[in-house]
Design a protein around this motif. Structure first.
Motif, PDB file in Angstrom:
ATOM      1  N   ALA A  48       0.825  -1.207   0.000  1.00 47.57           N
ATOM      2  CA  ALA A  48       0.000   0.000   0.000  1.00 47.57           C
ATOM      3  C   ALA A  48       0.860   1.259   0.000  1.00 47.57           C
ATOM      4  CB  ALA A  48      -0.923  -0.009   1.222  1.00 47.57           C
ATOM      5  N   SER A  49       1.956   1.250   0.763  1.00 53.56           N
ATOM      6  CA  SER A  49       2.838   2.418   0.810  1.00 53.56           C
ATOM      7  C   SER A  49       3.446   2.701  -0.555  1.00 53.56           C
ATOM      8  CB  SER A  49       3.954   2.185   1.836  1.00 53.56           C
ATOM      9  OG  SER A  49       3.421   1.978   3.120  1.00 53.56           O
ATOM     10  N   TRP A  50       3.866   1.657  -1.223  1.00 56.12           N
ATOM     11  CA  TRP A  50       4.429   1.805  -2.558  1.00 56.12           C
ATOM     12  C   TRP A  50       3.348   2.210  -3.559  1.00 56.12           C
ATOM     13  CZ3 TRP A  50       7.282  -2.741  -5.492  1.00 56.12           C
ATOM     14  CH2 TRP A  50       7.952  -2.206  -6.602  1.00 56.12           C
ATOM     15  N   ASP A  51       2.146   1.691  -3.337  1.00 56.01           N
ATOM     16  CA  ASP A  51       1.045   1.915  -4.274  1.00 56.01           C
ATOM     17  C   ASP A  51       0.663   3.385  -4.371  1.00 56.01           C
ATOM     18  OD1 ASP A  51      -1.101   0.867  -6.025  1.00 56.01           O
ATOM     19  OD2 ASP A  51      -2.414   1.556  -4.424  1.00 56.01           O
ATOM     20  N   VAL A  52       0.515   4.045  -3.216  1.00 59.68           N
ATOM     21  CA  VAL A  52       0.075   5.436  -3.256  1.00 59.68           C
ATOM     22  C   VAL A  52       1.126   6.311  -3.926  1.00 59.68           C
ATOM     23  CG1 VAL A  52       0.933   5.998  -0.936  1.00 59.68           C
ATOM     24  CG2 VAL A  52      -0.960   7.305  -1.901  1.00 59.68           C
ATOM     25  N   SER A  53       2.405   6.022  -3.686  1.00 62.30           N
ATOM     26  CA  SER A  53       3.465   6.773  -4.357  1.00 62.30           C
ATOM     27  C   SER A  53       3.472   6.476  -5.854  1.00 62.30           C
ATOM     28  CB  SER A  53       4.817   6.406  -3.732  1.00 62.30           C
ATOM     29  OG  SER A  53       5.861   7.145  -4.315  1.00 62.30           O
ATOM     30  N   TRP A  54       3.256   5.208  -6.197  1.00 59.37           N
ATOM     31  CA  TRP A  54       3.219   4.784  -7.604  1.00 59.37           C
ATOM     32  C   TRP A  54       2.163   5.561  -8.381  1.00 59.37           C
ATOM     33  CZ3 TRP A  54       5.899   0.707 -10.159  1.00 59.37           C
ATOM     34  CH2 TRP A  54       5.391   0.352 -11.411  1.00 59.37           C
ATOM     35  N   HIS A  55       0.988   5.754  -7.765  1.00 58.12           N
ATOM     36  CA  HIS A  55      -0.121   6.395  -8.467  1.00 58.12           C
ATOM     37  C   HIS A  55       0.068   7.898  -8.632  1.00 58.12           C
ATOM     38  CE1 HIS A  55      -2.387   2.836  -9.030  1.00 58.12           C
ATOM     39  NE2 HIS A  55      -2.601   2.612  -7.747  1.00 58.12           N
ATOM     40  N   PHE A  56       1.043   8.464  -7.934  1.00 59.81           N
ATOM     41  CA  PHE A  56       1.373   9.873  -8.173  1.00 59.81           C
ATOM     42  C   PHE A  56       2.459  10.017  -9.241  1.00 59.81           C
ATOM     43  CE2 PHE A  56      -1.131  10.963  -4.530  1.00 59.81           C
ATOM     44  CZ  PHE A  56      -1.449  12.296  -4.726  1.00 59.81           C
ATOM     45  N   LYS A  57       2.906   8.891  -9.793  1.00 60.33           N
ATOM     46  CA  LYS A  57       3.946   8.947 -10.819  1.00 60.33           C
ATOM     47  C   LYS A  57       3.510   8.309 -12.134  1.00 60.33           C
ATOM     48  CE  LYS A  57       8.830   7.760 -11.667  1.00 60.33           C
ATOM     49  NZ  LYS A  57       9.287   9.153 -11.887  1.00 60.33           N
ATOM     50  N   TRP A  58       2.891   7.121 -12.038  1.00 70.71           N
ATOM     51  CA  TRP A  58       2.573   6.359 -13.230  1.00 70.71           C
ATOM     52  C   TRP A  58       1.066   6.232 -13.429  1.00 70.71           C
ATOM     53  CZ3 TRP A  58       6.632   5.522 -16.199  1.00 70.71           C
ATOM     54  CH2 TRP A  58       7.892   5.367 -15.615  1.00 70.71           C
ATOM     55  N   LEU A  59       0.681   5.989 -14.677  1.00 72.56           N
ATOM     56  CA  LEU A  59      -0.705   5.671 -14.983  1.00 72.56           C
ATOM     57  C   LEU A  59      -1.038   4.325 -14.358  1.00 72.56           C
ATOM     58  CD1 LEU A  59      -3.091   6.835 -16.563  1.00 72.56           C
ATOM     59  CD2 LEU A  59      -2.357   5.496 -18.549  1.00 72.56           C
ATOM     60  N   ARG A  60      -2.261   4.173 -13.905  1.00 69.67           N
ATOM     61  CA  ARG A  60      -2.652   2.965 -13.174  1.00 69.67           C
ATOM     62  C   ARG A  60      -2.493   1.706 -14.021  1.00 69.67           C
ATOM     63  NH1 ARG A  60      -6.518  -0.598 -12.050  1.00 69.67           N
ATOM     64  NH2 ARG A  60      -6.944  -1.067  -9.866  1.00 69.67           N
ATOM     65  N   ASP A  61      -2.079   0.601 -13.333  1.00 66.75           N
ATOM     66  CA  ASP A  61      -1.915  -0.691 -13.988  1.00 66.75           C
ATOM     67  C   ASP A  61      -2.326  -1.764 -12.983  1.00 66.75           C
ATOM     68  OD1 ASP A  61      -1.177  -3.014 -15.208  1.00 66.75           O
ATOM     69  OD2 ASP A  61       0.920  -2.475 -15.543  1.00 66.75           O
ATOM     70  N   ASP A  62      -3.282  -2.639 -13.361  1.00 63.95           N
ATOM     71  CA  ASP A  62      -3.766  -3.670 -12.442  1.00 63.95           C
ATOM     72  C   ASP A  62      -2.645  -4.567 -11.943  1.00 63.95           C
ATOM     73  OD1 ASP A  62      -6.307  -2.704 -12.767  1.00 63.95           O
ATOM     74  OD2 ASP A  62      -6.910  -4.219 -14.239  1.00 63.95           O
ATOM     75  N   LEU A  63      -1.624  -4.789 -12.787  1.00 64.73           N
ATOM     76  CA  LEU A  63      -0.533  -5.703 -12.439  1.00 64.73           C
ATOM     77  C   LEU A  63       0.725  -4.956 -12.006  1.00 64.73           C
ATOM     78  CD1 LEU A  63      -0.962  -8.350 -15.279  1.00 64.73           C
ATOM     79  CD2 LEU A  63      -1.866  -8.418 -12.946  1.00 64.73           C
ATOM     80  N   ALA A  64       0.566  -3.731 -11.543  1.00 64.08           N
ATOM     81  CA  ALA A  64       1.710  -2.963 -11.058  1.00 64.08           C
ATOM     82  C   ALA A  64       2.349  -3.684  -9.871  1.00 64.08           C
ATOM     83  CB  ALA A  64       1.271  -1.564 -10.643  1.00 64.08           C
ATOM     84  N   PRO A  65       3.683  -3.580  -9.704  1.00 66.23           N
ATOM     85  CA  PRO A  65       4.367  -4.281  -8.604  1.00 66.23           C
ATOM     86  C   PRO A  65       3.749  -4.050  -7.229  1.00 66.23           C
ATOM     87  CG  PRO A  65       5.970  -3.393 -10.135  1.00 66.23           C
ATOM     88  CD  PRO A  65       4.638  -2.894 -10.595  1.00 66.23           C
ATOM     89  N   LEU A 273      13.769   5.937   0.804  1.00 65.13           N
ATOM     90  CA  LEU A 273      13.766   4.805  -0.123  1.00 65.13           C
ATOM     91  C   LEU A 273      12.984   5.140  -1.390  1.00 65.13           C
ATOM     92  CD1 LEU A 273      13.215   1.795   2.326  1.00 65.13           C
ATOM     93  CD2 LEU A 273      15.361   2.559   1.276  1.00 65.13           C
ATOM     94  N   LEU A 274      11.844   5.780  -1.203  1.00 63.11           N
ATOM     95  CA  LEU A 274      11.060   6.200  -2.361  1.00 63.11           C
ATOM     96  C   LEU A 274      11.802   7.260  -3.155  1.00 63.11           C
ATOM     97  CD1 LEU A 274       7.538   6.391  -0.670  1.00 63.11           C
ATOM     98  CD2 LEU A 274       8.274   4.707  -2.361  1.00 63.11           C
ATOM     99  N   ALA A 275      12.458   8.176  -2.443  1.00 65.89           N
ATOM    100  CA  ALA A 275      13.184   9.257  -3.122  1.00 65.89           C
ATOM    101  C   ALA A 275      14.337   8.701  -3.956  1.00 65.89           C
ATOM    102  CB  ALA A 275      13.712  10.258  -2.096  1.00 65.89           C
ATOM    103  N   VAL A 276      15.080   7.747  -3.393  1.00 63.91           N
ATOM    104  CA  VAL A 276      16.204   7.145  -4.118  1.00 63.91           C
ATOM    105  C   VAL A 276      15.716   6.431  -5.364  1.00 63.91           C
ATOM    106  CG1 VAL A 276      17.946   5.317  -3.997  1.00 63.91           C
ATOM    107  CG2 VAL A 276      17.716   6.956  -2.120  1.00 63.91           C
ATOM    108  N   ALA A 277      14.546   5.798  -5.281  1.00 60.99           N
ATOM    109  CA  ALA A 277      13.972   5.083  -6.420  1.00 60.99           C
ATOM    110  C   ALA A 277      13.223   6.023  -7.363  1.00 60.99           C
ATOM    111  CB  ALA A 277      13.040   3.988  -5.928  1.00 60.99           C
ATOM    112  N   ASP A 278      13.316   7.333  -7.100  1.00 64.19           N
ATOM    113  CA  ASP A 278      12.682   8.351  -7.944  1.00 64.19           C
ATOM    114  C   ASP A 278      11.163   8.268  -7.929  1.00 64.19           C
ATOM    115  OD1 ASP A 278      12.880  10.621  -9.528  1.00 64.19           O
ATOM    116  OD2 ASP A 278      12.743   9.475 -11.400  1.00 64.19           O
ATOM    117  N   PHE A 279      10.607   7.886  -6.776  1.00 64.08           N
ATOM    118  CA  PHE A 279       9.164   7.911  -6.598  1.00 64.08           C
ATOM    119  C   PHE A 279       8.789   9.138  -5.760  1.00 64.08           C
ATOM    120  CE2 PHE A 279       9.404   3.434  -7.777  1.00 64.08           C
ATOM    121  CZ  PHE A 279       8.266   3.302  -8.563  1.00 64.08           C
ATOM    122  N   PRO A 280       7.570   9.634  -5.928  1.00 64.52           N
ATOM    123  CA  PRO A 280       7.134  10.810  -5.161  1.00 64.52           C
ATOM    124  C   PRO A 280       7.207  10.583  -3.653  1.00 64.52           C
ATOM    125  CG  PRO A 280       5.656  10.423  -7.002  1.00 64.52           C
ATOM    126  CD  PRO A 280       6.578   9.247  -6.934  1.00 64.52           C
TER     127      PRO A 280
END
Length: 374
Positions: A48-65, A273-280
């Motif tokens: 869930a923590s990764w998910d919310v950051s993911w959705h501020f960067k990428w278009l939604r994908d059902d099979l996202a990591p 960790l999110l910042a290093v991986a270039d996530f919001p």
């Protein structure tokens, strides 16, 4: 490896018998079941923590990591629910029903959310109905697990630590939708700095859905989609009432502070960790620790009704003022008038009074700690 798997099966198979909830559970089985819950919730929180950051960067994908990581936790949850329901081990009837209802609600919400995205495209807010069903299902699920552990675990340090951990998961689930605003603050900052965090495909998709060009107003609507009042009022009521229950049920002097601080430390650790991986990144809600400390101190008042009334006033004032300090020195979502927070204090008072009655009525107060009312 095969020998180990065989040994596990040999140990577990004798327990696979149908039984009613509340049957006597061997200590080793009880520990394994609740270790499974801790692993499942840990995977769901990480996803869930990764998910919310993911959705501020990428278009939604059902099979996202992040979705896949969350799904592994869900598989474990379903397996544990089946075990509790079929065997009756590790839970009483109330805990079993809460776990059943919670898991069923969550599983129903998953396809509804997928359908919602198919029909409406990008679901811009964490507060949407299909998302709320996911949180509600998880809420009842964790309630059942907390009750099962609270009622069945023997007194001792392990009982306290696991109960505290379960309340951290509960707190994370309740606070999760508020993260949208916390990420949104940094999203707007990045846009204003000329370095938007969202990929162009996400910005274009959101703009098309709003029927607007890609401009600052679109970014603000995407980043902060609910009224400014929601965030602080939600913090004063929903987050704080979870901590009231945490203190009463864990029964240790700074139990609420420990739960809130653990959550904040976790958010602080994943930030780089999110910042290093270039996530919001997001605004970490440090102010919640101050509110939790105020709750712990309020429990020095022995009379439940007085504690609830005085505590709600003090906690609301602390949350409001420390949130303003955080906003000035670090970052937070937009603030509101202090007078508006009076509504939050009134709401918390009602919830706290109801909570005091509920805790006493259903004997959910810890009887080995320091917070049992006279």
């Amino acid at each position: 490896m095969r020998r180990r798997a065989g040994s596990v099966a040999e140990w577990a198979l004798p327990y696979w018998t149908r039984g009613e909830a509340g049957r006597e559970t061997p200590e080793d089985l009880f520990k394994v079941l609740y270790l499974g819950w801790l692993v499942a919730f840990s995977l769901k929180v990480l996803g869930a923590s990764w998910d919310v950051s993911w959705h501020f960067k990428w278009l939604r994908d059902d099979l996202a990591p992040p979705h896949m990581l969350n799904s592994v936790g869900t598989v474990i949850v379903v397996a544990l629910t089946i075990i509790h329901v079929y065997t009756g081990y590790g839970v009483d009837k109330t805990a079993q029903r809460l776990i059943q209802w919670g898991t069923a609600t969550f599983l129903i919400a998953v396809p509804l959310d997928l359908i919602n995205h198919r029909v409406n495209g990008l679901d811009i807010t964490s507060w949407s109905p299909s998302h709320m069903l996911l949180y509600i299902g998880t809420f009842f699920m964790i309630c059942g697990v907390i009750r099962g552990w609270f009622m069945g675990a023997p007194p001792g340090r392990m009982r306290t630590l696991v109960l505290g951990g379960l309340f951290v998961f509960m707190f994370e689930n309740v606070w999760f939708p508020a993260q949208h605003q916390e990420y949104g603050v940094f999203g707007i900052r990045a846009w204003d700095a000329g370095k938007p965090e969202a990929e162009p495909i996400l910005l274009q998709f959101a703009a098309d859905q709003m029927g607007r060009p890609i401009d600052r107003e679109m970014v603000v609507n995407f980043s902060l989609p609910v009224p400014d009042q929601v965030y602080p009022l939600y913090g004063a009521m929903a987050a704080m009432i979870v901590l009231v229950f945490a203190h009463a049920m864990i029964g240790r002097r700074f139990a609420a502070t420990a739960v809130a601080a653990t959550y904040v430390v976790y958010r602080t650790l994943i930030w780089p960790l999110l910042a290093v991986a270039d996530f919001p990144r997001s605004a970490v809600p440090i102010f919640l620790i101050a509110g939790a400390l105020a709750i712990d101190l309020a429990f020095l008042i022995r009379h439940p009704a007085v504690r609830a009334l005085v505590g709600s006033v003090v906690v609301t004032l602390v949350v409001d003022q420390v949130l303003r300090v955080q906003n000035a020195w670090l970052a937070s979502p937009p603030l509101i008038s202090p007078m508006t927070m009076a509504l939050g204090g009134a709401g918390l008072a009602v919830l706290w009074l109801a909570g005091e009655w509920f805790l006493t009525r259903y004997r959910l107060r810890d009887r080995t700690g320091e917070t049992v009312p006279a």
